[in-house]
Write an enzyme that holds these catalytic residues in place. Structure first.
Site, mmCIF file in Angstrom:
data_model
loop_
_atom_site.group_PDB
_atom_site.id
_atom_site.type_symbol
_atom_site.label_atom_id
_atom_site.label_comp_id
_atom_site.label_asym_id
_atom_site.label_seq_id
_atom_site.Cartn_x
_atom_site.Cartn_y
_atom_site.Cartn_z
ATOM 1 N N TRP A 192 28.946 -120.601 -18.622
ATOM 2 C CA TRP A 192 27.788 -119.898 -19.126
ATOM 3 C C TRP A 192 27.190 -119.077 -18.038
ATOM 4 O O TRP A 192 26.020 -118.925 -18.087
ATOM 5 C CB TRP A 192 26.599 -120.817 -19.714
ATOM 6 C CG TRP A 192 27.155 -121.798 -20.471
ATOM 7 C CD1 TRP A 192 26.941 -123.390 -20.133
ATOM 8 C CD2 TRP A 192 27.775 -122.017 -21.642
ATOM 9 N NE1 TRP A 192 27.543 -123.914 -21.307
ATOM 10 C CE2 TRP A 192 28.039 -123.265 -22.104
ATOM 11 C CE3 TRP A 192 28.532 -120.858 -22.381
ATOM 12 C CZ2 TRP A 192 28.837 -123.649 -23.325
ATOM 13 C CZ3 TRP A 192 29.302 -121.161 -23.547
ATOM 14 C CH2 TRP A 192 29.413 -122.400 -23.920
ATOM 15 N N THR A 194 25.726 -115.905 -16.837
ATOM 16 C CA THR A 194 25.319 -114.368 -17.134
ATOM 17 C C THR A 194 25.677 -113.305 -16.069
ATOM 18 O O THR A 194 25.764 -113.769 -14.882
ATOM 19 C CB THR A 194 23.947 -114.376 -17.352
ATOM 20 O OG1 THR A 194 23.543 -115.506 -18.143
ATOM 21 C CG2 THR A 194 23.326 -113.126 -17.725
ATOM 22 N N ARG A 279 11.705 -118.911 -14.565
ATOM 23 C CA ARG A 279 11.103 -119.232 -15.934
ATOM 24 C C ARG A 279 10.021 -118.098 -16.623
ATOM 25 O O ARG A 279 9.961 -117.917 -17.593
ATOM 26 C CB ARG A 279 10.358 -120.499 -16.118
ATOM 27 C CG ARG A 279 11.564 -121.514 -16.386
ATOM 28 C CD ARG A 279 11.163 -123.103 -16.137
ATOM 29 N NE ARG A 279 12.609 -123.881 -15.967
ATOM 30 C CZ ARG A 279 12.740 -124.983 -15.476
ATOM 31 N NH1 ARG A 279 11.697 -125.655 -14.758
ATOM 32 N NH2 ARG A 279 14.141 -125.392 -15.510
ATOM 33 N N GLU A 399 18.051 -121.219 -18.588
ATOM 34 C CA GLU A 399 17.043 -121.752 -17.289
ATOM 35 C C GLU A 399 16.021 -122.659 -17.930
ATOM 36 O O GLU A 399 15.021 -122.772 -17.669
ATOM 37 C CB GLU A 399 16.117 -120.360 -17.539
ATOM 38 C CG GLU A 399 16.495 -119.887 -16.004
ATOM 39 C CD GLU A 399 15.966 -118.447 -15.657
ATOM 40 O OE1 GLU A 399 15.060 -118.060 -14.992
ATOM 41 O OE2 GLU A 399 17.045 -117.657 -16.294
#
Lengths: 421, 254
Positions: A192, A194, A279, A399
């Site tokens: 996963w 990015t 975040r 995240e």
């Protein structure tokens, strides 16, 4: 009887003492509140917001649908964003960054994501996840090699923590790094990731000492492409299709010792700290998607006639508009508060988790309602509502899933309420 | 060459806003409406910044006349690259009746005061579409003017300006000091970079009044009424050209 009285008065004194302790803590927060609850942004941040909005409307909004439909990486747009300073917002100017604060980052993330959530994903992943560990723990040499050339949009980096076997359970990382003379050798798979395809460097977390469990994880940075690293297939995602996501497969990938970021065993701490900062960025992304959804719904509701009036005059639609707007405003204030706390050097973990949770759930709510307000039009790709719905979904997952955010918040609250001396 | 450029930036209603006429017909609604820098003035600022990058200009002074909010417009100009700004404060009510002739007098005085070598303005403002300020400013200064500029280049100690004209373009040689007005195709304005936005905060901004500059702002016009354009009438179909001519004659159009 006297024993009982003695007990009561002692617990009464304890209660009073704790109340006073809480009051002292609150006072600190009251002072901060005056800064962080300011309803208007400082002039420079307002200008920044305006510029990012103009950029997003002029450069990103027109091509967002195409990027999504054709799964295209926005190379040109990322370069332009780099020119503006958006690809290294919180990096010091000496290293090539914009030297701004996290409030600026949160605002920029919202405005960019409002135009195109895929560009927002590339931007947040690069700014917080890739540059974060290097900014906070990297050496000068690492900064020269892995920060400065990555500040102007020409190159992006990626962050490799999750694995096929563990996402939320980050401490169970099985990718390992054994020593071989002056080098480390990496083996394992990260998933996963990015910017997996376009990135020219990656920050990787691998176990250097399995016996220490999560305290045996270390952080590395290495250039891409590199011998021993291959990429998995590009994932076919529900949303943010303009950004690439793939596995990084390490097979006896040998890297020099100076690729270690920070100290061996610091990996988990670095990861958690990086995610805390990240975040705030993802909260900004969620806000952007939510705001775009509200804008789309309002534009439609002004024009669409039903029962003889534009539908925004109908109560059911007004309820939806109010709910969307309120949640966006609440999430935005939480996000700005987390950013301002971080900029002030105060603890912000709880607030960042709250911001990300609120903004991501608001994004899914707002985009859901936007489709509902658009009705059939919301279901087809002629209108962007369906893309917002698909883009929003990831914000509740990456995240730190919403469930993890809740654990982080609860643990912080429990600590606050506990009677630790 | 190292000239000093004075650049005008007018704060106008944003081009994307749906302008509404006030119910009392005295003007359009400006309260709470989004304002931004006049697009042609953005082009003027951009050109000045490009000339500075080419070392034709050494200093850019941005000027804006109007209420306090003009300072935002000036900060934008500085974020794009202007070195300093002058805000000629005119209260909102008074500003509504200010005309290009007043602005031209102000700019002419400022050009002399700051010792400008070139005054670059937008060709017209998108709210009044007057297309007069640059020309009048040149007249007050008795300087040459190059209006509707599509390209500005150095030509020895002068400037070669390519301007848009009805038949296409013409290139003229202009001695400095001069007044130039920017047309659409002169350039595409840049987005202000984030570091420049922050730096703009620290750049100096001077405040002046029209009185300080000895300019009388007494209005020479009185707005009688502002109305919406008439609603478009439905068209009529005719069978042939003869009928068309008859109809047009009947309506008194020919």
């Amino acid at each position: 009887m006297s024993n009982f009285h003695h007990l009561v008065s002692r617990s009464g004194r304890t209660l009073l003492r704790n109340f006073q302790k809480v009051k002292k803590r609150d006072l600190q927060y009251v002072q901060l509140r005056n800064v962080s609850l300011v309803p208007e942004l400082p002039e420079s941040h307002e200008m920044l917001r305006s510029t990012c909005r103009d950029f997003a409307e002029g450069e990103l909004k027109p091509i967002a649908a195409k990027l999504d439909k054709e799964h295209l990486y926005p190379t040109e747009q990322i370069k332009k964003m780099g020119d503006l300073g958006l690809m290294a917002i919180a990096i010091k100017e000496e290293l090539g960054g914009a030297g701004l604060d996290y409030l600026a980052y949160a605002i920029a993330m919202e405005e960019i994501s409002r135009g195109c959530a895929s560009c927002g994903a590339v931007m947040s992943s690069h700014n917080s996840l890739y540059l974060g560990p290097l900014k906070n723990f990297g050496t000068k040499a690492q900064a020269e090699k892995f920060i400065t050339p990555f500040t102007n949009g020409d190159r992006v980096g990626c962050f490799a923590l999750s694995e096929p076997g563990n996402g939320s359970d980050a401490g169970a990382a099985s990718t390992n790094a054994r020593t071989n003379g002056d080098n480390f050798v990496l083996n394992g798979t990260k998933s996963w990731i990015t910017n997996g395809y376009e990135s020219e460097a990656t920050v990787v977390f691998a176990t250097t000492d399995k016996s220490l469990k999560h305290k045996g994880i270390s952080t590395f940075v290495l250039p891409k492409p590199i011998k021993g690293l291959s990429l998995g297939k590009k994932e076919d995602k529900l949303g943010i299709r303009g950004s690439s996501t793939c596995n990084l497969i390490f097979e006896d990938c040998e890297i020099p010792k100076d690729c270690l970021i920070g100290k061996a065993g610091q990996g988990f701490k670095i990861a958690m700290m990086t995610l805390d900062e990240g975040r705030i960025g993802v909260a900004g992304q969620g806000l952007g998607i939510a705001q775009a959804s509200l804008d789309c719904a309002m534009e439609y509701a002004e024009k669409r006639i039903a029962f003889g009036v534009p539908i925004l005059k109908l109560q059911t639609i007004q309820n939806k508009i109010a709910d969307m707007a309120m949640r966006i405003e609440a999430a935005r204030l939480l996000t700005w508060r987390a950013a301002v706390l971080k900029d002030a050097g105060k603890p912000f973990t709880k607030e960042a988790a709250m911001a990300k949770l609120a903004a991501s759930e608001t994004a899914t709510f707002a985009s859901h309602q936007a489709i509902q307000i658009l009705g059939g039009m919301g279901y087809v790709s002629d209108m962007p509502a369906e893309r917002f719905y698909r883009d929003a979904r990831i914000t509740e997952i990456y995240e730190g899933t919403s469930e993890i955010q809740r654990l982080v918040i609860a643990n912080n609250i429990i600590k606050e309420y506990s009677n630790k001396a | 060459m190292a000239m000093r450029a004075l650049v005008g930036c007018k704060r106008v209603i944003d081009y994307a806003v749906k302008v509404r006429v006030k119910p009392d017909k005295t003007g359009v609604v400006i309260d709470g409406v989004k304002h931004s820098m006049n697009p042609f003035d953005e082009i003027a600022v951009e050109e000045a910044v490009r000339m500075k990058e080419k070392k034709l200009v050494s200093e850019i002074v941005a000027v804006s006349c109007g209420p306090a909010q003009c300072q935002e417009t000036l900060r934008t100009a500085m974020a794009m690259g202007a070195d300093k700004a002058i805000h000629v404060e005119i209260p909102a009510k008074e500003f509504e009746l200010v005309q290009p002739i007043h602005i031209a007098k102000i700019l002419a005085k400022l050009a002399t005061d700051v010792k400008a070598d070139v005054v670059i303005l937008g060709k017209q403002a998108i709210d009044d579409d007057c297309n007069q300020t640059a020309q009048m400013t040149a007249a007050f200064l008795d300087w040459p003017q190059a209006v509707f500029a599509a390209k500005i280049e150095k030509d020895g100690d002068s400037l070669a300006v390519t301007r848009e004209i009805d038949g296409g373009t013409e290139t003229i040689k202009v001695n400095v000091p001069a007044v130039i007005s920017a047309d659409l195709r002169l350039n595409e304005p840049r987005y202000a970079t984030l570091p420049n936005i922050m730096k703009a905060k620290k750049k100096p901004m001077e405040k002046k009044t029209a009185k300080d500059l000895g300019v009388d702002l007494t209005p020479r016009i009185q707005v009688i009424s502002v109305e919406d354009p008439p609603v478009r009438e439905a068209g009529q179909k005719v069978d042939d050209v003869d009928q068309l001519i008859t109809k047009l004659k009947g309506l008194g159009r020919i």
